[in-house]
Design an enzyme around this catalytic site. Sequence first.
Site, PDB file in Angstrom:
ATOM      1  N   HIS A 161      50.269  47.350  -1.225  1.00  7.86           N
ATOM      2  CA  HIS A 161      49.292  47.087  -2.274  1.00  7.86           C
ATOM      3  C   HIS A 161      49.606  47.975  -3.472  1.00  7.86           C
ATOM      4  CE1 HIS A 161      46.049  45.584   0.749  1.00  7.86           C
ATOM      5  NE2 HIS A 161      46.487  44.553   0.061  1.00  7.86           N
ATOM      6  N   CYS A 248      40.539  51.954   0.064  1.00  7.77           N
ATOM      7  CA  CYS A 248      40.343  50.723   0.842  1.00  7.77           C
ATOM      8  C   CYS A 248      38.997  50.657   1.538  1.00  7.77           C
ATOM      9  CB  CYS A 248      41.423  50.594   1.912  1.00  7.77           C
ATOM     10  SG  CYS A 248      43.110  50.779   1.343  1.00  7.77           S
TER      11      CYS A 248
END
Length: 253
Positions: A161, A248
């Site tokens: 990511h 996250c």
Amino acid sequence: MFSKAIVRTPCKAMLEGLTEAEMGLPDYDLACEQHQGYISALKECGLQVTILPPLESYPDSCFVEDVALLTSKCAILTHPGAPSRRGEVPHIVKAVEQSYPSFEHINFPGTVEAGDIMMVGNHFYIGLSARTNAQGVEQLIDILGKYDLTGSMVEMSELLHLKTGVSYLENNNLLTFGEMHHNPIFNQFKRIEIAKQESYAANSVWINGTILVPKGFPNALNAIQQLGHPTIELPMSEFQKLDGGLSCLSLRF
């Protein structure tokens, strides 16, 4: 400044979560303990925290950031690139609609996971990854434009990511790792380069003047502390085993 956060309690099925880390299975009880420490840190930063129940059908569901983008002007529900995570999206709606009466959606064939999105003021950098595709980026930029927000696509080839390798710490300061050290799209920022052996610390989080930093990365911590902000170190070993970082584990807005 942020006033609220949404988190989701880890489920026992997290042992089956997606990972490329090759660090072994997480310890569920220790993960829950670390998650509680994370929640305490969010509260210490002044946030009102909504804690959602575990979703045993979705092993990665504690990484709640990926399923929605909550901006100052709108909420956008994503369409995760990992098929096993797409069913998580409807489960975030109830929590989100308490603060956003309506939301936008990323629709197939577009895919977006918000771990690929970094907010800098009213601009959003969007990583093109295995989880976020070009159609998803285009949809997202169009949606942002409806609310006088802007976005730009970041090319990358090595990161899971975008925020695995870059974190904005306000005041033009940017933590970077790997291919993000020299990406020209970030030339206007003051880059704080994190070495490969401490790469996990590149995902640190600025919240209302305090920076949350994963525990165990002394060189990164020292570099971050040079910025003059208070820091809170948090043990994150069990989430690192699942490729999950500090950002996250919450939706902050």
